[in-house]
Design a protein around this motif. Sequence first.
Motif, PDB file in Angstrom:
ATOM      1  N   UNK A   1       8.692  -5.939   5.641  1.00 45.13           N
ATOM      2  CA  UNK A   1      10.142  -6.140   5.797  1.00 45.13           C
ATOM      3  C   UNK A   1      10.414  -7.111   6.942  1.00 45.13           C
ATOM      4  N   UNK A   2       9.693  -6.916   8.049  1.00 49.54           N
ATOM      5  CA  UNK A   2       9.888  -7.788   9.201  1.00 49.54           C
ATOM      6  C   UNK A   2       9.523  -9.221   8.855  1.00 49.54           C
ATOM      7  N   UNK A   3       8.464  -9.379   8.022  1.00 45.23           N
ATOM      8  CA  UNK A   3       8.081 -10.724   7.620  1.00 45.23           C
ATOM      9  C   UNK A   3       9.162 -11.393   6.808  1.00 45.23           C
ATOM     10  N   UNK A   4       9.827 -10.600   5.938  1.00 45.07           N
ATOM     11  CA  UNK A   4      10.918 -11.140   5.130  1.00 45.07           C
ATOM     12  C   UNK A   4      12.080 -11.571   6.007  1.00 45.07           C
ATOM     13  N   UNK A   5      12.317 -10.807   7.076  1.00 43.77           N
ATOM     14  CA  UNK A   5      13.390 -11.164   8.002  1.00 43.77           C
ATOM     15  C   UNK A   5      13.109 -12.516   8.633  1.00 43.77           C
ATOM     16  N   UNK A   6      11.862 -12.733   9.012  1.00 47.08           N
ATOM     17  CA  UNK A   6      11.497 -14.006   9.645  1.00 47.08           C
ATOM     18  C   UNK A   6      11.487 -15.152   8.639  1.00 47.08           C
ATOM     19  N   UNK A   7      11.240 -14.848   7.373  1.00 46.94           N
ATOM     20  CA  UNK A   7      11.095 -15.877   6.361  1.00 46.94           C
ATOM     21  C   UNK A   7      12.379 -16.704   6.202  1.00 46.94           C
ATOM     22  N   UNK A   8      13.509 -16.042   6.201  1.00 47.83           N
ATOM     23  CA  UNK A   8      14.757 -16.790   6.034  1.00 47.83           C
ATOM     24  C   UNK A   8      15.025 -17.691   7.233  1.00 47.83           C
ATOM     25  N   UNK A   9      14.621 -17.233   8.434  1.00 43.73           N
ATOM     26  CA  UNK A   9      14.784 -18.061   9.625  1.00 43.73           C
ATOM     27  C   UNK A   9      13.843 -19.263   9.588  1.00 43.73           C
ATOM     28  N   UNK A  10      12.625 -19.043   9.088  1.00 40.62           N
ATOM     29  CA  UNK A  10      11.670 -20.149   8.970  1.00 40.62           C
ATOM     30  C   UNK A  10      12.202 -21.221   8.019  1.00 40.62           C
ATOM     31  N   UNK A  11      12.753 -20.772   6.899  1.00 38.88           N
ATOM     32  CA  UNK A  11      13.289 -21.737   5.948  1.00 38.88           C
ATOM     33  C   UNK A  11      14.513 -22.456   6.541  1.00 38.88           C
ATOM     34  N   UNK A  12      15.381 -21.714   7.217  1.00 39.84           N
ATOM     35  CA  UNK A  12      16.552 -22.321   7.853  1.00 39.84           C
ATOM     36  C   UNK A  12      16.128 -23.350   8.891  1.00 39.84           C
ATOM     37  N   UNK A  13      15.100 -23.038   9.662  1.00 42.52           N
ATOM     38  CA  UNK A  13      14.613 -23.980  10.685  1.00 42.52           C
ATOM     39  C   UNK A  13      14.082 -25.261  10.048  1.00 42.52           C
ATOM     40  N   UNK A  14      13.385 -25.118   8.912  1.00 40.01           N
ATOM     41  CA  UNK A  14      12.842 -26.303   8.230  1.00 40.01           C
ATOM     42  C   UNK A  14      13.973 -27.210   7.728  1.00 40.01           C
ATOM     43  N   UNK A  15      14.993 -26.590   7.149  1.00 39.56           N
ATOM     44  CA  UNK A  15      16.118 -27.379   6.653  1.00 39.56           C
ATOM     45  C   UNK A  15      16.853 -28.047   7.815  1.00 39.56           C
ATOM     46  N   UNK A  16      16.994 -27.329   8.918  1.00 42.19           N
ATOM     47  CA  UNK A  16      17.657 -27.919  10.087  1.00 42.19           C
ATOM     48  C   UNK A  16      16.906 -29.157  10.574  1.00 42.19           C
ATOM     49  N   UNK A  17      15.576 -29.084  10.609  1.00 38.95           N
ATOM     50  CA  UNK A  17      14.780 -30.243  11.042  1.00 38.95           C
ATOM     51  C   UNK A  17      15.027 -31.436  10.121  1.00 38.95           C
ATOM     52  N   UNK A  18      15.132 -31.167   8.814  1.00 37.84           N
ATOM     53  CA  UNK A  18      15.395 -32.250   7.863  1.00 37.84           C
ATOM     54  C   UNK A  18      16.784 -32.848   8.079  1.00 37.84           C
ATOM     55  N   UNK A  19      17.745 -32.001   8.373  1.00 35.92           N
ATOM     56  CA  UNK A  19      19.106 -32.492   8.612  1.00 35.92           C
ATOM     57  C   UNK A  19      19.133 -33.367   9.857  1.00 35.92           C
ATOM     58  N   UNK A  20      18.471 -32.900  10.914  1.00 35.44           N
ATOM     59  CA  UNK A  20      18.481 -33.651  12.178  1.00 35.44           C
ATOM     60  C   UNK A  20      17.636 -34.922  12.070  1.00 35.44           C
ATOM     61  N   UNK A  21      16.698 -34.939  11.131  1.00 34.91           N
ATOM     62  CA  UNK A  21      15.896 -36.141  10.923  1.00 34.91           C
ATOM     63  C   UNK A  21      16.530 -37.073   9.897  1.00 34.91           C
ATOM     64  N   UNK A  22      17.757 -36.731   9.457  1.00 33.64           N
ATOM     65  CA  UNK A  22      18.526 -37.548   8.505  1.00 33.64           C
ATOM     66  C   UNK A  22      17.893 -37.617   7.121  1.00 33.64           C
ATOM     67  N   UNK A  23      17.032 -36.633   6.796  1.00 33.97           N
ATOM     68  CA  UNK A  23      16.568 -36.513   5.416  1.00 33.97           C
ATOM     69  C   UNK A  23      17.772 -36.186   4.539  1.00 33.97           C
ATOM     70  N   UNK A  24      18.641 -35.326   5.080  1.00 34.43           N
ATOM     71  CA  UNK A  24      19.948 -35.073   4.482  1.00 34.43           C
ATOM     72  C   UNK A  24      20.994 -35.721   5.373  1.00 34.43           C
ATOM     73  N   UNK A  25      22.035 -36.259   4.775  1.00 33.60           N
ATOM     74  CA  UNK A  25      23.103 -36.888   5.532  1.00 33.60           C
ATOM     75  C   UNK A  25      24.423 -36.160   5.301  1.00 33.60           C
ATOM     76  N   UNK A  26      25.381 -36.426   6.150  1.00 31.68           N
ATOM     77  CA  UNK A  26      26.699 -35.789   6.042  1.00 31.68           C
ATOM     78  C   UNK A  26      27.270 -35.957   4.632  1.00 31.68           C
TER      79      UNK A  26
END
Length: 472
Positions: A1-26
């Motif tokens: 269960x704890x691993x699942x809790x961390x999993x969503x944060x890991x995925x959110x962090x990866x997407x955030x890095x892509x946004x800040x690296x302009x892989x995704x744009x406004x």
Amino acid sequence: MKGAEYLYLQYADRVEKQIRASVFNTGDKLPSIREVCEHTGYSMSTVTKAYYELESRSLIESRPQSGYYISNILSRKIAVPSPSKPVISTVNVEREDLIDQVYGSMTDKKVTMFSLGFPSNELLPIAKLNKGMIQAMRQLSDSGTGYEQPQGNLNLRREIAKWSVNWGGALTDEDIITTPGCMGAISYCLMALTKPGDTIVMESPAYFGILQLARSLGLFVLELPTNMNTGIELDALKKALSSKKVTLCILMSNFSNPSGNTMPVEHKKEVVRLMEHFNVPLIEDDIYGDLYFGSSRPTSCKAYDESGIVLYCGSVSKTLAPGYRVGWVSPGRFKKQVLRTKLYHTLSSTTITHEVVGSFLKNGRYENHLRKIRQLLHHNSVNYLNTIQEFFPEGTKVSQPQGGFFLWLELDQKIDTADFYRSAMKHDISIAPGRIFTLQDQFSNCMRLSYGLPWSSSLRQSIQTLGMLAGK
């Protein structure tokens, strides 16, 4: 269960890095939740929580029947309002007439009430509260018509004590006194610990209700410099306390009204240390603390109080039921004085509404409701900020709170927001002029807007109208 809790944060962090690296744009659309599940193997729950986390970081926004899109937060160039610089003086200015004007129309249905500091009925679980009211009448031996013990409803006090874990507290039901709303709690504390002629310290700007309450009790208010992100300036606070003229301090630690600032953890710890060192009580108003946009609730000063110097005040008036008048105080070492003051002034809290809220907390409905209203308020704040940036004049400064209800706007120096209020009312729009949040001659070009109204095209139009008036 704890691993699942961390999993969503890991995925959110990866997407955030892509946004800040302009892989995704406004403005780019993100893959749907179902598409992400198919490509990653994650559960719907994990991806939903990840997207919610990215929303709480203001990096993405949802659009009904359309999906999730990259917000413009990284390209947003709007500045935060300047730190306040009040004169260190207890000379106070009257504001009653302006306050009466602004709040005299609060029940007018045709007016867009950006000036109000509580949620619209559309955001509240009214049907569930009504069921709770009926249930309470059946359960209470006198159907809620009788007095309860002076300290307050035991069921409610137990649930508040359990809830305190969320902000780092460890209260028991014996630590808590129920009150008629948060203002009732603050009133009891002030009446119990001060006398006419005493000086109290507050941040600046500050909630006008507390300012006027202090004046009505014959107190002098010392307003101190305040940063619109981090709250009261600690050096100024220390200097004021060392003068030995301060009887008491009142602070909003989280999502302050009106500026929206939140004190960092280290600031909260230092404030408590200063209060203990100078033996000055702190009334902590944490009425907005449950309305956070991030992944966890911010702590409160009371969490770091080991000596009982902090009188912690809270309520559900801004989250659940404004008219129920359900509040509380954990007065620490001052319990005897505060309880006696309540006894003399009101004897008993409102029995039935306090029972309803206690049950609402106990059965988990409150947390379910908070999850929904936090998301709605966060969406509103992003929509407000985007619309202000689009339509207000260049140079407008706006706070960017991470919770609560309010945006604090600083306009061009030539604009007097008391006059601006009157102009806006000609368009049936009400704002709160900045000068009502101080007892000094300051904030005349500032105003507070509440985003506690459901977002709509008409609301966007109202903000556009305010921007047009500001640009005249």
